[in-house]
Design an enzyme around this catalytic site. Structure first.
Site, PDB file in Angstrom:
ATOM      1  N   HIS A  94      -4.080   1.091 -11.190  1.00  0.00           N
ATOM      2  CA  HIS A  94      -4.087   2.197 -10.700  1.00  0.00           C
ATOM      3  C   HIS A  94      -3.818   3.345 -11.438  1.00  0.00           C
ATOM      4  O   HIS A  94      -4.327   4.494 -11.432  1.00  0.00           O
ATOM      5  CB  HIS A  94      -3.484   2.218  -9.143  1.00  0.00           C
ATOM      6  CG  HIS A  94      -3.925   1.813  -8.139  1.00  0.00           C
ATOM      7  ND1 HIS A  94      -4.015   0.281  -7.857  1.00  0.00           N
ATOM      8  CD2 HIS A  94      -4.882   2.220  -7.343  1.00  0.00           C
ATOM      9  CE1 HIS A  94      -4.676   0.182  -6.778  1.00  0.00           C
ATOM     10  NE2 HIS A  94      -5.539   1.134  -6.481  1.00  0.00           N
ATOM     11  N   ARG A 200      -8.295   9.294  -2.403  1.00  0.00           N
ATOM     12  CA  ARG A 200      -7.209   8.538  -2.404  1.00  0.00           C
ATOM     13  C   ARG A 200      -6.176   9.044  -2.047  1.00  0.00           C
ATOM     14  O   ARG A 200      -4.888   9.796  -2.776  1.00  0.00           O
ATOM     15  CB  ARG A 200      -6.836   7.675  -3.920  1.00  0.00           C
ATOM     16  CG  ARG A 200      -7.820   6.685  -4.288  1.00  0.00           C
ATOM     17  CD  ARG A 200      -7.355   5.859  -5.648  1.00  0.00           C
ATOM     18  NE  ARG A 200      -8.004   4.852  -5.858  1.00  0.00           N
ATOM     19  CZ  ARG A 200      -9.173   4.668  -6.651  1.00  0.00           C
ATOM     20  NH1 ARG A 200      -9.689   5.833  -7.401  1.00  0.00           N
ATOM     21  NH2 ARG A 200     -10.008   3.650  -6.896  1.00  0.00           N
ATOM     22  N   ARG A 236      -9.434   8.502   2.650  1.00  0.00           N
ATOM     23  CA  ARG A 236      -9.050   7.102   2.882  1.00  0.00           C
ATOM     24  C   ARG A 236      -7.728   7.148   3.500  1.00  0.00           C
ATOM     25  O   ARG A 236      -6.890   7.983   2.774  1.00  0.00           O
ATOM     26  CB  ARG A 236      -9.135   6.170   1.746  1.00  0.00           C
ATOM     27  CG  ARG A 236      -8.546   4.814   1.753  1.00  0.00           C
ATOM     28  CD  ARG A 236      -8.866   3.994   0.770  1.00  0.00           C
ATOM     29  NE  ARG A 236      -8.124   4.335  -0.355  1.00  0.00           N
ATOM     30  CZ  ARG A 236      -8.161   3.721  -1.492  1.00  0.00           C
ATOM     31  NH1 ARG A 236      -9.079   2.958  -1.816  1.00  0.00           N
ATOM     32  NH2 ARG A 236      -7.397   3.801  -2.478  1.00  0.00           N
ATOM     33  N   GLU A 334     -13.443  -4.824   0.637  1.00  0.00           N
ATOM     34  CA  GLU A 334     -12.804  -5.135  -0.290  1.00  0.00           C
ATOM     35  C   GLU A 334     -12.094  -6.229  -0.191  1.00  0.00           C
ATOM     36  O   GLU A 334     -11.885  -7.101  -1.106  1.00  0.00           O
ATOM     37  CB  GLU A 334     -11.934  -4.218  -1.020  1.00  0.00           C
ATOM     38  CG  GLU A 334     -10.897  -3.346   0.080  1.00  0.00           C
ATOM     39  CD  GLU A 334     -10.094  -2.173  -0.366  1.00  0.00           C
ATOM     40  OE1 GLU A 334     -10.178  -2.122  -1.478  1.00  0.00           O
ATOM     41  OE2 GLU A 334      -9.416  -1.460   0.425  1.00  0.00           O
ATOM     42  N   ASN A 357     -12.872  -3.149  -7.050  1.00  0.00           N
ATOM     43  CA  ASN A 357     -11.800  -3.516  -7.919  1.00  0.00           C
ATOM     44  C   ASN A 357     -10.999  -4.416  -7.209  1.00  0.00           C
ATOM     45  O   ASN A 357     -10.559  -5.522  -7.600  1.00  0.00           O
ATOM     46  CB  ASN A 357     -10.740  -2.137  -8.024  1.00  0.00           C
ATOM     47  CG  ASN A 357     -11.453  -1.035  -8.501  1.00  0.00           C
ATOM     48  OD1 ASN A 357     -12.411  -0.972  -9.354  1.00  0.00           O
ATOM     49  ND2 ASN A 357     -11.012   0.206  -8.388  1.00  0.00           N
ATOM     50  N   ASP A 358     -10.832  -4.498  -5.704  1.00  0.00           N
ATOM     51  CA  ASP A 358     -10.200  -5.302  -5.198  1.00  0.00           C
ATOM     52  C   ASP A 358     -10.912  -6.540  -4.808  1.00  0.00           C
ATOM     53  O   ASP A 358     -10.612  -7.503  -4.863  1.00  0.00           O
ATOM     54  CB  ASP A 358      -9.396  -4.747  -3.733  1.00  0.00           C
ATOM     55  CG  ASP A 358      -7.968  -4.039  -4.070  1.00  0.00           C
ATOM     56  OD1 ASP A 358      -7.259  -4.675  -4.883  1.00  0.00           O
ATOM     57  OD2 ASP A 358      -8.048  -3.016  -3.647  1.00  0.00           O
ATOM     58  N   ARG A 368      -6.085  -8.163 -10.706  1.00  0.00           N
ATOM     59  CA  ARG A 368      -6.683  -7.027 -11.264  1.00  0.00           C
ATOM     60  C   ARG A 368      -5.664  -6.182 -12.379  1.00  0.00           C
ATOM     61  O   ARG A 368      -6.306  -5.543 -13.222  1.00  0.00           O
ATOM     62  CB  ARG A 368      -7.195  -5.892 -10.387  1.00  0.00           C
ATOM     63  CG  ARG A 368      -6.033  -5.297  -9.349  1.00  0.00           C
ATOM     64  CD  ARG A 368      -6.662  -4.619  -8.283  1.00  0.00           C
ATOM     65  NE  ARG A 368      -6.947  -3.025  -8.622  1.00  0.00           N
ATOM     66  CZ  ARG A 368      -7.300  -2.136  -7.839  1.00  0.00           C
ATOM     67  NH1 ARG A 368      -7.594  -2.518  -6.499  1.00  0.00           N
ATOM     68  NH2 ARG A 368      -7.310  -0.850  -8.226  1.00  0.00           N
ATOM     69  N   CYS A 405     -17.287   2.468  -4.547  1.00  0.00           N
ATOM     70  CA  CYS A 405     -16.376   3.421  -5.227  1.00  0.00           C
ATOM     71  C   CYS A 405     -15.340   2.801  -6.089  1.00  0.00           C
ATOM     72  O   CYS A 405     -14.268   3.281  -6.421  1.00  0.00           O
ATOM     73  CB  CYS A 405     -15.839   4.238  -4.070  1.00  0.00           C
ATOM     74  SG  CYS A 405     -14.740   3.052  -2.974  1.00  0.00           S
TER      75      CYS A 405
END
Ligand code: PEP
Ligand code: MG
Length: 484
Positions: A94, A200, A236, A334, A357-358, A368, A405
Site C-alpha cells: 500500500h 480508499r 470504498r 478481489e 492487486n488482491d 503481494r 482499479c
C-alpha cells in the site's frame, strides 16, 4: 505489573467486553465507544511521546526505511517529497500504491541499503528500482537529463487532458483516478480523470490517532464529492487489515491477508460502519455522484447484511430530516470466490471493480507484499489474466458495468491486454493517467483483441510480456516510460 499500553488495553478490553455481553443491542453497540475512548487515550499518550519529533530538514526529501508508513508520507508536504525507498515491501504494497497515486518515485523491497546516512544525498530510480547513495556527478548529470526529458514528455501528454480516451478504431475507454488523500484529489482532475474510480477511505483512518467521527469523515467525503461534482465517485468502505493496519486498533492475526479484512471487519463493527455510511450518504447528498464500493466480498450474506445496514442508515437520516438518495452499490472483485457468484449477486450490486492487486495474490497464493515471491505474484500470470477475462465477460453478460482499479491499470502491457479482453473502464494513478490515455489513443481495440487471443495461448508471464512488448514497440510510442 504491565507496561502502560498493555495496561490501558487490558482495562478497556475488560469494559468493552462487559458492554458486548449485554442483551440490549443499543448498549451492546456501545462497546465501540469504549474502544474509541481507549484509542483516544492511547493516541494522547503516544502523541506526548512524539512531541520531541525532529523538524524536517530543508530541501527535497527522500524517505528511507524498513517500511515507510502512510502517515510518514502524509507528514511530508507533497511538494517536498522527492522519493521513497523501503527495505521491505513490493510494488503492490500500500505504500507503493499510495506513492504511485501521488506520482512519487518509489523503490520497494530493497533488501538492504548500504552506506546511507541521515541527511546524505541519494538518487532513487523508480523505473529500474535502484537506489544510489551519494551519487557521483556524472551519474547525477545523466539522471538530471532523464528527468528533464520526462518532464517535457509529461508536458506533451498533458495536452491530451480534454481529449477522450478513444482507440483508433473508435472504442471509448473511461479513465478514472484512484485516490485516498485530499491532496491527491486535484491531480486526478488536472490529469483529465472522468471520475474517481476508487477512493480508499482507509487512508484518512490511517493518519489519525483514533477513528474519525461522523463529522470528520463527512467533511473529507464532502470535499471529495464536490471536487468531482459532475463525475462519479466510487467511495470504498473501510478496508483495513492485511498490510493496512490502524495504529490505534492493533489486530494480531496469524495470517492477516486471510483474516479480518475489508467488509468482514466492517460488518462485525457495525457501529463503525454505520458512522461511515452515514457520513458518505450525507456527503453525496448535495452532489448525487456517490457510489459505494465494498471490499473483500466473498459471500451473499455479506451483501445482505450490508444492504440491511444501508436501509437502516437511510431510515435514520430520513427520521432526522436529512434528505439523501440510495446510492449505487458495487463490489471489488478481489476474492476469487466472488467470480462464480456474480450472477447470483446481480440483485445486490450495480457495478463491479476488479481489484487485481488482491485478486492476483489470492489466485496464485503469493503475498503481494513479499519481495521474495513478487515474481510469482506477476500481474501477467496467465491464470490471473484468464480469470480477469472471465469477470469481464460475465459482467458483460449480466449487463453489469465493470472497471479495474488495481495497479494493472497503470501498466501499459496490462492495459492493452485488458482492452483486448473488452474492458472499457479503468481506474489508476493520476500521475500515470495521461500516459495511459496516450496509449489508448494510439492503440486499436481490434488489434488488442487479436493480441490477447494469441497471448492467452502462451504458458507463462514472460512469454506474454514479450509478445505484448513487441506489440507496444509497434505502436511507435517512443519516449514513454514503459515498465512492462
Ligand atoms: C486491489 O486489491 O486491487 C485494490 C485496488 O485495492 P487495495 O490495493 O487497496 O487492496
Ligand atoms: Mg484490495
Amino acid at each position: 505489573g504491565l507496561d502502560m499500553p498493555s495496561a490501558m488495553k487490558s482495562a478497556f478490553h475488560h469494559y468493552a467486553e462487559l458492554f458486548l455481553a449485554m442483551d440490549d443491542p443499543y448498549l451492546r453497540a456501545r462497546h465501540e465507544d469504549i474502544r474509541h475512548l481507549g484509542n483516544r487515550l492511547y493516541g494522547t499518550w503516544s502523541g506526548s511521546r512524539n512531541n520531541g519529533r525532529q523538524e524536517l530538514p530543508d530541501g527535497p526529501l527522500v524517505l528511507v526505511g524498513g517500511e515507510v508508513s502512510v502517515s510518514d508520507i502524509a507528514a511530508v508536504p507533497r511538494e517536498r517529497l522527492a522519493a521513497i525507498a523501503c527495505v521491505r515491501g513490493s510494488a503492490l504494497s500500500h505504500t507503493a500504491v499510495l506513492a504511485n497515486a501521488l506520482g512519487i518515485p518509489s523503490v520497494m523491497g530493497l533488501g538492504e541499503v548500504r552506506g546511507l546516512r541521515d541527511g546524505e544525498s541519494v538518487l532513487v530510480d523508480g523505473d529500474t528500482g535502484r537506489v544510489f547513495p551519494d551519487p557521483d556527478p556524472a551519474l547525477l548529470a545523466t539522471y538530471r537529463e532523464n528527468a528533464a526529458n520526462e518532464e517535457a514528455l509529461q508536458g506533451r501528454l498533458q495536452e491530451l487532458r480534454n481529449e477522450p480516451a478513444l482507440t483508433r478504431d473508435g472504442e471509448r475507454v473511461l479513465l478514472y483516478a484512484n485516490s485516498g488523500l485530499l491532496s491527491d484529489i486535484s491531480p486526478g482532475l488536472v490529469s483529465g480523470a472522468e471520475g474517481l474510480g476508487l477512493y480508499r477511505t482507509e487512508i484518512p483512518f490511517m493518519l489519525g490517532d483514533t477513528f474519525p467521527s461522523e463529522e470528520e469523515q463527512f467533511e473529507i467525503y464532502r470535499q471529495v464529492c464536490e471536487a468531482y461534482r459532475d463525475k462519479p465517485v466510487h467511495m470504498r468502505i473501510l478496508d483495513i487489515g492485511g498490510d493496512k493496519p490502524l495504529p490505534y486498533f492493533p489486530l494480531v492475526e496469524e495470517n492477516p491477508a486471510l483474516g479480518w479484512r475489508g467488509i468482514r471487519f466492517c460488518l462485525d463493527n457495525a457501529s463503525l460502519l454505520m458512522t461511515q455510511v452515514r457520513a458518505m450518504l450525507r456527503a453525496g447528498a448535495g452532489t448525487g455522484n456517490l457510489r459505494v464500493l465494498l471490499p473483500m466480498v466473498s459471500s451473499t450474506g455479506e451483501l445482505q447484511r450490508f444492504h440491511a445496514l444501508l436501509d437502516d442508515a437511510l431510515a435514520q437520516l430520513a427520521a432526522e430530516d436529512i434528505v439523501v438518495n440510495r446510492p449505487e452499490v458495487g463490489i471489488m472483485v478481489e476474492v476469487p470466490a466472488a467470480i462464480s457468484q456474480l450472477a447470483q449477486w446481480r440483485g445486490y450490486i450495480d457495478f463491479v471493480s476488479i481489484g487485481s492487486n488482491d485478486l492476483g495474490q489470492y489466485l496464485v497464493a503469493a503475498d503481494r507484499n513479499n519481495p521474495r515471491v513478487s515474481e510469482v505474484c506477476d500481474r501477467l500470470h496467465p491464470a490471473v489474466l484468464r480469470e480477469i477475462e472471465r469477470i469481464i465477460v460475465t459482467a458483460r453478460e449480466l449487463n453489469l458495468p465493470a472497471s479495474l482499479c488495481g495497479e494493472m491499470s497503470s501498466d501499459p502491457a496490462a492495459v492493452v491486454l485488458l482492452l483486448g479482453m473488452g474492458l472499457r473502464c479503468m481506474s489508476l494513478s493520476a500521475a500515470r493517467l495521461p500516459m495511459i490515455k496516450w496509449l489508448v489513443r494510439a492503440a486499436r481495440a481490434d488489434d488488442a483483441a487479436a493480441l490477447w487471443a494469441s497471448a492467452k495461448t502462451l504458458p507463462d508471464a514472460a512469454g506474454i510480456r514479450h509478445t505484448t512488448a513487441e506489440y507496444l514497440a509497434g505502436l511507435n510510442l517512443a519516449g514513454l516510460p514503459f515498465e512492462t
